[in-house]
Design a protein around this motif. Sequence first.
Motif, PDB file in Angstrom:
ATOM      1  N   ARG A 180      -7.464   2.818   4.668  1.00  0.00           N
ATOM      2  CA  ARG A 180      -6.565   3.226   3.613  1.00  0.00           C
ATOM      3  C   ARG A 180      -5.152   3.485   4.117  1.00  0.00           C
ATOM      4  NH1 ARG A 180      -7.743   8.282  -0.317  1.00  0.00           N
ATOM      5  NH2 ARG A 180      -5.688   8.305  -1.275  1.00  0.00           N
ATOM      6  N   TYR A 181      -5.038   4.046   5.307  1.00  0.00           N
ATOM      7  CA  TYR A 181      -3.722   4.493   5.761  1.00  0.00           C
ATOM      8  C   TYR A 181      -3.136   3.691   6.915  1.00  0.00           C
ATOM      9  CZ  TYR A 181      -4.705   8.628   2.989  1.00  0.00           C
ATOM     10  OH  TYR A 181      -4.990   9.465   1.967  1.00  0.00           O
ATOM     11  N   GLY A 182      -3.994   2.981   7.636  1.00  0.00           N
ATOM     12  CA  GLY A 182      -3.553   2.524   8.952  1.00  0.00           C
ATOM     13  C   GLY A 182      -2.663   1.306   8.992  1.00  0.00           C
ATOM     14  N   LEU A 198       5.434  -0.112  12.548  1.00  0.00           N
ATOM     15  CA  LEU A 198       5.386   0.720  11.348  1.00  0.00           C
ATOM     16  C   LEU A 198       5.591   2.200  11.708  1.00  0.00           C
ATOM     17  CD1 LEU A 198       4.819   0.078   8.375  1.00  0.00           C
ATOM     18  CD2 LEU A 198       2.453   0.741   8.777  1.00  0.00           C
ATOM     19  N   LEU A 216      -0.779  -2.368   7.145  1.00  0.00           N
ATOM     20  CA  LEU A 216      -0.396  -3.226   6.031  1.00  0.00           C
ATOM     21  C   LEU A 216      -1.072  -4.566   6.297  1.00  0.00           C
ATOM     22  CD1 LEU A 216       3.393  -2.330   5.920  1.00  0.00           C
ATOM     23  CD2 LEU A 216       1.708  -1.747   4.172  1.00  0.00           C
ATOM     24  N   ARG A 245       3.413   5.846   2.801  1.00  0.00           N
ATOM     25  CA  ARG A 245       3.619   7.283   2.885  1.00  0.00           C
ATOM     26  C   ARG A 245       3.279   7.774   4.293  1.00  0.00           C
ATOM     27  NH1 ARG A 245       0.516   8.310  -1.677  1.00  0.00           N
ATOM     28  NH2 ARG A 245       2.023   7.893  -3.302  1.00  0.00           N
ATOM     29  N   SER A 279       0.833  -1.201   0.000  1.00  0.00           N
ATOM     30  CA  SER A 279       0.000   0.000   0.000  1.00  0.00           C
ATOM     31  C   SER A 279       0.865   1.248   0.000  1.00  0.00           C
ATOM     32  CB  SER A 279      -0.913   0.014   1.231  1.00  0.00           C
ATOM     33  OG  SER A 279      -1.438   1.313   1.410  1.00  0.00           O
ATOM     34  N   ASP A 335      -0.291   4.252   0.188  1.00  0.00           N
ATOM     35  CA  ASP A 335      -0.851   5.182   1.168  1.00  0.00           C
ATOM     36  C   ASP A 335      -0.305   4.916   2.563  1.00  0.00           C
ATOM     37  OD1 ASP A 335      -2.423   6.701  -0.519  1.00  0.00           O
ATOM     38  OD2 ASP A 335      -4.064   5.267  -0.470  1.00  0.00           O
ATOM     39  N   VAL A 336      -0.349   3.647   2.967  1.00  0.00           N
ATOM     40  CA  VAL A 336       0.139   3.305   4.305  1.00  0.00           C
ATOM     41  C   VAL A 336       1.624   3.633   4.413  1.00  0.00           C
ATOM     42  CG1 VAL A 336       0.475   1.435   5.967  1.00  0.00           C
ATOM     43  CG2 VAL A 336      -1.598   1.498   4.583  1.00  0.00           C
TER      44      VAL A 336
END
Lengths: 368, 508
Positions: free
Chosen positions: B344-346, B359, B348, A247, A242, A244-245
């Motif tokens: 979306r961001y949190g 992370l 993997l 970044r 990902s 997004d993750v």
Amino acid sequence: MAGIKLRLDRYKLLEIFAPVAGFLASIVVLLIIVIVVGESPGEALTAIYKFSLSSSAKVATILSVSIPLFFAGIAVAFAFQSGVFNIGAEGQYYFGGLIGAMAGIYLHLPAFIHIPVVILFSMLGGALWALIPAILKVTKNVHEVITTIMFNSIALALVNYLVNGPLSGLGQGKSLEPQTAKIQSTALFGKLNGFFRLLGWNIPDYVYLDYSLIVAVITGFIVWFVLFRMRYGFEIRAIGTSLDVSRYAGMKVKQLQLAAFIISGALSGLIGLQEIFAIRGYYTYGIASGLGFDGIAIALIGKNSPLGVVFAALLFAFLKQAGYGLQFYTSVPNSVIYVITGLMILFIVVINEVVAAYIRTLRKKEAV
Amino acid sequence: MSETLLEMRKITKRFPGVLANDEISFDLLKGEVHALVGENGAGKTTLMKILYGLYSPDSGSIHIKGEKISIKNPKEAINCGIGMVHQHFMLVPPFTVLENIIIGEETQRFGILNEEKPAKKIRDLMERNGLIVDMYAKVEDIPVGIQQRVEILKILYRGAEILVFDEPTAVLTPQEAEELFKTFRQMTAQGKGIIFISHKLDEVLEIADRITVIRKGRVVKTLEGKEASKSLIAELMVGKPVLLEVERPDVSPGRVILEVRNLDLKDYRKVAVLNDVSFSVHAGEIYGIAGVEGNGQTELVAVIAEAAPMEHGDILLDGKSVANWDVRRRREAGISHIPEDRHRYGLLLPFSLAENLTLGMHHRKPFVNRFQIINRNKIQEHARRVISIFDIRTPSELTPALALSGGNQQKVIVARELSAEPKLLLAAQPTRGVDIGATEFIHNQLMEAKKDGRAILLVSADLDEVMSLSDRIGVMYKGRIIKEFAREETTKEEIGFYMMGEKEHGRN
């Protein structure tokens, strides 16, 4: 706790079972096709066996054939891990091989330096050929599938021109095939057959188990170590999962993509080692083509892991030999053999995916 | 006594190792809204998937209008008059609203699509249910709240009488939610039945005629809407009394940690999304941003956390300008971030919990040595410690993150961001979509962080959350902070006024 352990093992078992099931299913389809074209399945299987596993020489041949396939697979897999779809391994090994061969022809060095140098130059050439698509992707967002395909064509044309023109070594050799001058003996790869004989594995001289096997083993280990034991490898796998993750977590996404792309090119440069430095001893436009594309299928079947790529490359080599066997001993047409190889790949990839999806749903259902 | 539309009798469903539904009985009357509440993993979703034909029950039966039926797939469910509005919409973005509604049910003549007849029918549905949408707009061009209307129209078009809504308000602003509830009332007035799944107890109390609480796969109780209260439902859901009010530690704020000065930001259309925003957050203080979603909160957090380019202004962390720093440098300087869009961001998802829990710090000692080789023992040790402190439910630290439930995934993110021991924590919608138990837990963790002297910027669409956690509150409207309050000196109603921009002009 025991229950949990057991369940994890079940996932592992499923993962191993998938390609085996795909392989078996494709064998069944193969037999059906053989019957349809009017051959006896028994004969077909015998033919395949004779050409692939019947003697240590045949097995060694499979190993030998698998070496460039392994490089192709690992090169593509490395890019895949980072989410880059490098279709350009083909052009990268054509160009990389040429640069490596140039170092082999024109540099004068003692063998123990010359061989590492030609390997490095091959990688450098491959990396160079990946550089422009990589930069275009990272800075201008130009999709790498387009650029690398274009660069494949450019590489073929360029190499064709160079070998026919400025770098032509015709007259030195006996063949009329356009080729470069001969590579110096200090840069040629010796064979390991004698070493294997010492270990009790009797390999005839016509089989090429040369230094490129050592390079493959070392490369495989390094790639595995970088991807799964080093921070940059972790970041490369993260951006492949990902953007997004990655970044969000502070990774330098662009630099990582660039690096992964170029490294993939460098690995592609190794595909031609065996043919150029062990088998031919010169560079020609006619070195085996299509390996870069085989690499895509191999990476897919090997699920982008170095160990998976080893098995996938061996499987591919087996399929190639099995194809020759069918050609040699039966009247199954050549084109059908291609169909069969294609189907095998399809089966394994599809069953792999189905099983992976099944495992995901199982895990989701068991979510705590 | 009105007619029973749907009855699910003693539904049992077992997954390997889990009894997801244990003899659940549930019914729905004509013209009622029946809320289904329970913590994540209580079995609501499984029950609804059985109703919709996605799972088949191990035992039990489903009756529609008294007739026993078996539903093998969603197609059959739709034929039985069951429609579902999923949390994640099932729309084709480049298609028009009309196309999305009729998809799979197209009327055609000689192979040519006839759009007139359906258009008429849809217009009628829109009017009767108060679901006005431009039929010829592309779905990708319309906001989420309107997309939901398309989803509803889609199932009404198929003649649904039993409508299931899975957390429909999670994506809506308070005003849009009100609109949705109006539609609910219009639909029930026509004799339809609505099953409403939600975590927001205020909404449940507002709209539901009956409330069924399930816990660990069993029905705990079915309440009449009138006799229910928030604390009663919460207690039934969790199985023990829940503190809906957070205990606030007495911490006196320290030095200024975050200072935002005159921030301006324009989006790609050159429209101002942040307009001269200035505020500061002190150590040991929670600064809450209240506001209807879409008034610049997301962008504000992005500018501070993700180094999104800004037009003008400055951001200072502990007195130093971080405006030109990249994300990694900001993180290293002590900014942690619980992202709003955690899917979306949190995380993997295919990576292990251990990897996910480091992370953002994965490149630092002790997780890598000076040759950048990963120290897996240290990562796993760290993960085990964090998992036990934050009570993350997982088989082991090596389990992939995708194998965790949503609430636990959120806990992983909160745990990771707090275990980085930040100076500043940006908490954007930290409890969105999370059940009561986990919400209580996350709130307590924020209070712990406050006690440890961390500065916290809280952004939440849930005004109750902002009110109960914050020391100071800034109200955002159209990219500005139009008013700042100390928590004691204001009321929910007053903030509400400012949120609607009512007092914007009275400011000067």
